[in-house]
Enzyme design. Structure first.
Site, PDB file in Angstrom:
ATOM      1  N   LYS A 276       1.457  24.763  -4.086  1.00 50.21           N
ATOM      2  CA  LYS A 276       0.212  24.068  -3.714  1.00 50.21           C
ATOM      3  C   LYS A 276       0.412  22.556  -3.868  1.00 50.21           C
ATOM      4  O   LYS A 276      -0.218  21.891  -4.680  1.00 50.21           O
ATOM      5  CB  LYS A 276      -0.945  24.563  -4.580  1.00 50.21           C
ATOM      6  CG  LYS A 276      -1.244  26.040  -4.362  1.00 50.21           C
ATOM      7  CD  LYS A 276      -2.316  26.546  -5.310  1.00 50.21           C
ATOM      8  CE  LYS A 276      -2.553  28.040  -5.129  1.00 50.21           C
ATOM      9  NZ  LYS A 276      -3.547  28.574  -6.087  1.00 50.21           N
TER      10      LYS A 276
ATOM     11  N   LYS B 178       3.278  39.205  -3.471  1.00 51.25           N
ATOM     12  CA  LYS B 178       1.897  38.870  -3.806  1.00 51.25           C
ATOM     13  C   LYS B 178       0.941  39.898  -3.193  1.00 51.25           C
ATOM     14  O   LYS B 178       1.346  40.876  -2.573  1.00 51.25           O
ATOM     15  CB  LYS B 178       1.578  37.451  -3.352  1.00 51.25           C
ATOM     16  CG  LYS B 178       2.526  36.402  -3.965  1.00 51.25           C
ATOM     17  CD  LYS B 178       1.969  35.008  -3.923  1.00 51.25           C
ATOM     18  CE  LYS B 178       0.886  34.842  -4.970  1.00 51.25           C
ATOM     19  NZ  LYS B 178       0.395  33.452  -5.024  1.00 51.25           N
TER      20      LYS B 178
ATOM     21  N   GLU C 126       3.302  40.053  -8.317  1.00 47.93           N
ATOM     22  CA  GLU C 126       1.965  39.723  -8.810  1.00 47.93           C
ATOM     23  C   GLU C 126       1.200  41.012  -9.125  1.00 47.93           C
ATOM     24  O   GLU C 126       1.215  41.950  -8.325  1.00 47.93           O
ATOM     25  CB  GLU C 126       1.211  38.922  -7.747  1.00 47.93           C
ATOM     26  CG  GLU C 126      -0.213  38.553  -8.122  1.00 47.93           C
ATOM     27  CD  GLU C 126      -0.893  37.795  -7.000  1.00 47.93           C
ATOM     28  OE1 GLU C 126      -0.748  36.563  -6.952  1.00 47.93           O
ATOM     29  OE2 GLU C 126      -1.563  38.440  -6.162  1.00 47.93           O
TER      30      GLU C 126
ATOM     31  N   ASP D  14      -2.019  37.883 -12.847  1.00 51.23           N
ATOM     32  CA  ASP D  14      -2.943  37.000 -12.131  1.00 51.23           C
ATOM     33  C   ASP D  14      -4.398  37.264 -12.511  1.00 51.23           C
ATOM     34  O   ASP D  14      -4.872  38.396 -12.468  1.00 51.23           O
ATOM     35  CB  ASP D  14      -2.763  37.196 -10.625  1.00 51.23           C
ATOM     36  CG  ASP D  14      -3.477  36.131  -9.813  1.00 51.23           C
ATOM     37  OD1 ASP D  14      -3.386  34.944 -10.185  1.00 51.23           O
ATOM     38  OD2 ASP D  14      -4.123  36.485  -8.814  1.00 51.23           O
TER      39      ASP D  14
ATOM     40  N   ARG E 252       0.827  -1.218   0.000  1.00 54.63           N
ATOM     41  CA  ARG E 252       0.000   0.000   0.000  1.00 54.63           C
ATOM     42  C   ARG E 252       0.858   1.264   0.000  1.00 54.63           C
ATOM     43  O   ARG E 252       0.560   2.222  -0.720  1.00 54.63           O
ATOM     44  CB  ARG E 252      -0.945  -0.019   1.200  1.00 54.63           C
ATOM     45  CG  ARG E 252      -1.869   1.203   1.330  1.00 54.63           C
ATOM     46  CD  ARG E 252      -2.469   1.684   0.024  1.00 54.63           C
ATOM     47  NE  ARG E 252      -3.077   0.636  -0.771  1.00 54.63           N
ATOM     48  CZ  ARG E 252      -3.305   0.735  -2.064  1.00 54.63           C
ATOM     49  NH1 ARG E 252      -2.943   1.835  -2.734  1.00 54.63           N
ATOM     50  NH2 ARG E 252      -3.872  -0.246  -2.723  1.00 54.63           N
TER      51      ARG E 252
END
Length: 287
Positions: free
Chosen positions: A138, A170, A200, A221, A104
């Site tokens: 992410k 950002k 950004e 963005d 597994r």
């Protein structure tokens, strides 16, 4: 085929594997202990049940080395290879209990890596040769090294690995600094000359501000295609050396259009945060 050559690219993979094995085997394997003779041998084959990009074979090798060094593992296809349904990916031989103990964990890690590599390959194919597909942070918590490796095996490229590996201003940085201009100028003033300043931007006004303040890279963005075309035109007029990265609302269907706009990079969180599971199985054969 040991796969050890790729292990250096996988970061602290031994720690990841050890944690995964502990999670699955902390109290042993009751079923195998009660039903499988201790010295019963077995052979196993991991089979692809769908088309996929193979990735992380060395992780399978290392998983079974941690479970039982006597298990032999043969990788049947190369890293990054595209395979058809029914392809034999890995051959295993050893004690049946050992194969069952590592099954597994090996399939979970292999499946995750193949899923990311397979989805990345689809985005790279859709983007074409001129628009570079890059990942984001992410990633699956604890599996960033594996996810980033899988992106590369799928034909994509890596963005910064962590917050200290690159300078990316950002939206919330801009709010804290007061403006795009203030944030970029502060970064430009204090950053090493060897560091690129990326900012950004969400509007054409911010495009102008960021370039004027000295940004080396713009992260465009959540702009629609027409706004992106205007942003590219502005950037090329103000400073044609600025790199242009696009993010937000990136789909496979949209990529061929984005590739014609004049952008350099497309960052896609989906290739790591939304990679669908791939279908594979480990089949036993008794000698």
């Amino acid at each position: 085929m040991s796969g050890r050559g790729e292990l250096a690219e996988l970061g602290d993979i031994d720690r990841i594997i050890a944690a995964a094995l502990h999670e699955d085997l902390a109290s042993g394997d009751m079923t195998s202990r009660l039903t499988v003779p201790a010295l019963a041998p077995a052979n196993g084959r991991i089979i692809a049940k769908q088309a996929l990009s193979f990735c992380a074979g060395p992780v399978v090798v290392r998983t079974f080395e941690q479970v039982d060094p006597a298990v032999t593992v043969e990788l049947c296809v190369g890293e990054g290879d595209r395979v058809k349904p029914g392809t034999e990916l890995v051959r295993l031989a050893g004690l049946a209990r050992s194969l069952l103990a590592g099954e597994r964990t090996a399939l979970n890690l292999l499946g995750r890596a193949c899923a990311v590599a397979t989805l990345t390959h689809a985005y790279v194919e859709a983007a074409g040769p001129t628009l570079r597909v890059v990942d984001t942070r992410k990633t699956m918590p604890g599996l960033r090294a594996l996810d980033r490796y899988a992106v590369r095996m799928g034909g994509g490229h890596n963005h910064r690995n962590d917050l200290g590996a690159g300078l990316l201003i950002k939206e919330n940085h801009i709010r804290c600094a007061g403006s795009v201009d203030a944030a970029v100028r502060a970064a430009r003033e204090h950053a090493s000359h060897a560091v690129r300043v990326e900012c950004e931007v969400e509007t054409l006004a911010e495009v102008r501000q960021a370039i004027s303040a000295g940004a080396d890279v713009l992260l465009l963005d959540n702009m629609d295609d027409q706004t992106l075309r205007e942003a590219v035109e502005i950037a090329r007029q103000q400073n044609d050396r600025v790199l242009l990265e696009v993010s937000g609302g990136i789909t496979l269907a949209r990529l061929p259009t984005l590739a014609t706009i004049g952008l350099d990079l497309v960052s896609v969180g989906a290739i790591t945060h939304s990679a669908p599971s791939v279908d594979m199985s480990l089949l036993f054969e008794l000698p």
